[in-house]
Scaffold this motif. Structure first.
Motif, PDB file in Angstrom:
ATOM      1  N   MET A   1       0.845  -1.203   0.000  1.00  0.00           N
ATOM      2  CA  MET A   1       0.000   0.000   0.000  1.00  0.00           C
ATOM      3  C   MET A   1       0.881   1.253   0.000  1.00  0.00           C
ATOM      4  O   MET A   1       2.065   1.184   0.344  1.00  0.00           O
ATOM      5  CB  MET A   1      -0.906  -0.009   1.225  1.00  0.00           C
ATOM      6  CG  MET A   1      -0.175   0.035   2.546  1.00  0.00           C
ATOM      7  SD  MET A   1      -1.349  -0.026   3.916  1.00  0.00           S
ATOM      8  CE  MET A   1      -0.314   0.457   5.276  1.00  0.00           C
ATOM      9  N   LEU A   2       0.274   2.364  -0.352  1.00  0.00           N
ATOM     10  CA  LEU A   2       0.942   3.662  -0.347  1.00  0.00           C
ATOM     11  C   LEU A   2       2.332   3.579  -0.991  1.00  0.00           C
ATOM     12  O   LEU A   2       3.332   3.970  -0.392  1.00  0.00           O
ATOM     13  CB  LEU A   2       1.042   4.205   1.091  1.00  0.00           C
ATOM     14  CG  LEU A   2      -0.249   4.211   1.932  1.00  0.00           C
ATOM     15  CD1 LEU A   2       0.033   4.703   3.349  1.00  0.00           C
ATOM     16  CD2 LEU A   2      -1.338   5.076   1.305  1.00  0.00           C
ATOM     17  N   GLU A   3       2.368   3.056  -2.238  1.00  0.00           N
ATOM     18  CA  GLU A   3       3.657   2.801  -2.917  1.00  0.00           C
ATOM     19  C   GLU A   3       4.520   4.046  -3.053  1.00  0.00           C
ATOM     20  O   GLU A   3       5.732   3.943  -3.197  1.00  0.00           O
ATOM     21  CB  GLU A   3       3.430   2.268  -4.343  1.00  0.00           C
ATOM     22  CG  GLU A   3       3.027   0.838  -4.421  1.00  0.00           C
ATOM     23  CD  GLU A   3       1.642   0.718  -4.940  1.00  0.00           C
ATOM     24  OE1 GLU A   3       0.877   1.698  -4.803  1.00  0.00           O
ATOM     25  OE2 GLU A   3       1.298  -0.357  -5.475  1.00  0.00           O
ATOM     26  N   PHE A   4       3.874   5.209  -3.052  1.00  0.00           N
ATOM     27  CA  PHE A   4       4.625   6.451  -3.264  1.00  0.00           C
ATOM     28  C   PHE A   4       5.343   6.905  -1.991  1.00  0.00           C
ATOM     29  O   PHE A   4       6.098   7.864  -2.011  1.00  0.00           O
ATOM     30  CB  PHE A   4       3.681   7.548  -3.779  1.00  0.00           C
ATOM     31  CG  PHE A   4       2.456   7.709  -2.921  1.00  0.00           C
ATOM     32  CD1 PHE A   4       2.445   8.635  -1.900  1.00  0.00           C
ATOM     33  CD2 PHE A   4       1.332   6.917  -3.122  1.00  0.00           C
ATOM     34  CE1 PHE A   4       1.333   8.772  -1.084  1.00  0.00           C
ATOM     35  CE2 PHE A   4       0.216   7.051  -2.309  1.00  0.00           C
ATOM     36  CZ  PHE A   4       0.217   7.978  -1.280  1.00  0.00           C
ATOM     37  N   CYS A   5       5.091   6.214  -0.870  1.00  0.00           N
ATOM     38  CA  CYS A   5       5.717   6.604   0.412  1.00  0.00           C
ATOM     39  C   CYS A   5       6.982   5.796   0.670  1.00  0.00           C
ATOM     40  O   CYS A   5       7.193   4.752   0.071  1.00  0.00           O
ATOM     41  CB  CYS A   5       4.779   6.307   1.577  1.00  0.00           C
ATOM     42  SG  CYS A   5       3.361   7.347   1.639  1.00  0.00           S
ATOM     43  N   ASP A   6       7.765   6.253   1.632  1.00  0.00           N
ATOM     44  CA  ASP A   6       8.960   5.552   2.076  1.00  0.00           C
ATOM     45  C   ASP A   6       8.566   4.176   2.626  1.00  0.00           C
ATOM     46  O   ASP A   6       7.674   4.069   3.482  1.00  0.00           O
ATOM     47  CB  ASP A   6       9.613   6.391   3.177  1.00  0.00           C
ATOM     48  CG  ASP A   6      10.851   5.745   3.730  1.00  0.00           C
ATOM     49  OD1 ASP A   6      11.916   5.977   3.158  1.00  0.00           O
ATOM     50  OD2 ASP A   6      10.734   4.997   4.725  1.00  0.00           O
ATOM     51  N   LEU A   7       9.253   3.138   2.138  1.00  0.00           N
ATOM     52  CA  LEU A   7       8.881   1.761   2.489  1.00  0.00           C
ATOM     53  C   LEU A   7       8.998   1.500   3.993  1.00  0.00           C
ATOM     54  O   LEU A   7       8.124   0.870   4.603  1.00  0.00           O
ATOM     55  CB  LEU A   7       9.785   0.790   1.707  1.00  0.00           C
ATOM     56  CG  LEU A   7       9.478  -0.687   1.868  1.00  0.00           C
ATOM     57  CD1 LEU A   7       8.056  -1.004   1.439  1.00  0.00           C
ATOM     58  CD2 LEU A   7      10.467  -1.523   1.053  1.00  0.00           C
TER      59      LEU A   7
END
Ligand SMILES: Cc1cc2nc3c(=O)[nH]c(=O)nc-3n(C[C@H](O)[C@H](O)[C@H](O)COP(=O)(O)OP(=O)(O)OC[C@H]3O[C@@H](n4cnc5c(N)ncnc54)[C@H](O)[C@@H]3O)c2cc1C
Length: 469
Positions: free
Chosen positions: A209-215
């Motif tokens: 989820m939220l691929e655009f965020c820091d892993l």
């Protein structure tokens, strides 16, 4: 020759700021808005109610105090939807008053009803009655936003199977809930209900989820949500939602069946253009109802602009406001700078996330070297005082010139704190500034200094080995 110099359709953040910017420039301006929707999705069904609900949840559950006062700490044992709705109604009511007053003070005419194009300079307004009022304008700004997308195969009933609009009108806090779609809206609501004690299952077709965020930060969020009894079903699709007496059964394509009191679909949003009769103005929308614009927010018809969610990404209140202001200035022939490319992202999950600039994955893919500086709230006096031991701030720094490439924050105040990093980045600053600056003590802002020192020490360790300056 025209009734108005600038006519805006929709009073959400994009429309409001467009109208006020034009009025400030002395233009005769009007806004068309549907009844009971002044302030748009932002004030009535989206940003403001959801963020107020989050505050009510955090206050009433006492969640953020449990590290200090024990896991059983609560402000109120039985939290009802009436408790939650009280704060939301209060804030929404006040915000509507503020917007109404701003429009009045700036002499913006408010026209109530649903607008549709009759030709490229004329808009018809229907307000329940038979008669369609016609208004003309030299320039028109479309700021009609979006509505939740509803898959045709799912039967919504506003009680058991709902979207993010109906979630604000539940008649009780559900014991169990399925959230379909782990986008920002889905995961924000999943975390709020989990904090209230609802057992939530999140179903998401993608593997993460939220691929655009820091892993690393998304992993920290997942850990926290699992701790609040959230179950994640990644890589799974919904085959059917069956309504039954007293709840619904979500059937996954893998064969799993998930019983719940309520199922919330958060399956993206659809541009609100169907009612606009765009073809009368020589315009079209794409399959998702979005209107294409150029860098000045002009549509294919040069005197008609479109701003906000109706033009698609990033679809945030924060950016919609700026787009509205920029479009109006352009329409009024004023010199205008384009939107700064450095835009923060805030995700109001419990705990919250915010970032600006690039992520580790993105830099690695682009083969851009970087150093990481980390500060953990538990090592800050303010972190101890407020009982936040999980929060962190991470700086991504260029080892070549020590400029900030990205700032990622997780935990209390993340969406506020990020702006310090944004300002340093926007002004082309380096971590030297953060290392040498004095911060108020004890604060969470101090995490910038700690993270900057961490990055500096790591870079120093490399120069010691290589002998580089
Ligand atoms: C649950 C949720 C949470 C969100 N949280 C955040 C957040 O935390 N931060 C953030 O930045 N953004 C958030 N957003 C996104 C934010 O709400 C939108 O980006 C923003 O509202 C878009 O503004 P807009 O100007 O496009 O208009 P909108 O706010 O979408 O409003 C459009 C208005 O146009 C009116 N309209 C439509 N068609 C017509 C017509 N034909 N005639 C007259 N009026 C018409 C509608 O009635 C509506 O009032 C959230 C959204 C949702 C749904």
């Amino acid at each position: 020759m025209y009734d108005f110099d600038l006519l805006v359709i929709g009073s959400g953040p994009g429309g409001q700021k467009a109208a006020i910017a034009a009025a400030k420039l002395g233009r005769k301006t009007a806004v068309i808005e549907k009844p009971h929707m002044l302030g748009g999705v932002c004030i009535n069904t989206g940003t403001i109610p959801s963020k107020t609900l989050r505050e009510a949840v955090l206050y009433l559950t006492g969640l953020n105090q449990r590290e200090l006062y024990g896991q059983s700490y609560r402000v109120k044992d039985e939290i009802t939807v009436a408790d939650l709705g009280l704060r939301t109604r209060h804030v929404v009511g006040r915000e509507i008053q503020v917007i109404r007053s701003q429009l009045t003070r700036n002499r913006v005419t408010l026209l109530q009803g649903t607008g549709r194009f009759l030709d490229e300079h004329t808009v018809g307004i229907l307000d329940g009655g038979e008669e369609e009022r016609k208004v003309t304008a030299a320039k028109i700004v479309i700021a009609t936003g979006t509505t939740p997308a509803r898959p045709g195969s799912v039967e919504f009933d506003e009680r058991t199977v709902i979207d993010s609009d109906a979630i604000l009108h539940l008649d009780r806090v559900p014991d169990t809930m399925v959230v379909v779609g782990a986008g920002v809206i889905g995961i924000e609501y999943a975390s709020m209900f989990a904090a209230l004690g609802t057992r939530v299952t999140v179903v998401e077709r993608r593997e993460r989820m939220l691929e655009f965020c820091d892993l690393e930060i998304v992993e920290a969020l997942k850990y926290h949500l699992r701790d609040l009894a959230v179950t994640f079903r990644f890589g799974e699709s919904v085959a059917a939602v069956e309504r039954r007496a007293g709840g619904a059964l979500t059937v996954l394509e893998s064969g799993k069946r998930i019983p719940a009191d309520c199922v919330m679909y958060s399956a993206g949003r659809q541009g609100r253009t169907a009612e606009l009769h765009l073809e009368a103005a020589g315009l079209t929308a794409d399959a998702r109802g979005r209107i294409a614009v150029d860098e000045d927010y002009r549509t294919g018809v040069p005197h008609i602009y479109a701003v906000g969610d109706v033009i698609g990404f990033p679809a945030l209140a924060a950016t919609s406001m700026e787009q509205g202001r920029v479009a109006a200035q352009h329409a009024c022939g004023e010199p205008v700078a384009s939107l700064h490319e450095l835009q923060p992202i805030g995700i109001y999950t419990v705990p919250e996330i915010s970032f600006v600039g690039r992520t580790e994955d993105d830099l690695t893919r682009g083969r851009v070297p970087f150093e990481v500086g980390v500060s953990r709230y538990r090592e800050l006096a303010r972190g101890q005082i407020i009982g936040d031991s999980y929060g962190m701030l991470k700086l991504l720094v260029s080892p070549q010139d020590r400029r900030l490439l990205g700032v990622h924050v997780f935990g209390t105040g993340a969406t506020e704190l990020v702006h310090i990093g944004q300002t340093v980045m926007g002004c082309g600053g380096t971590i030297d500034y953060l290392v040498n600056a004095v911060f108020n003590y004890p604060t969470l802002a101090e995490s910038y200094k700690v993270a900057a020192l961490d990055a500096m020490n790591k870079m120093r360790a490399i120069s010691r080995l290589t002998g580089e300056a």
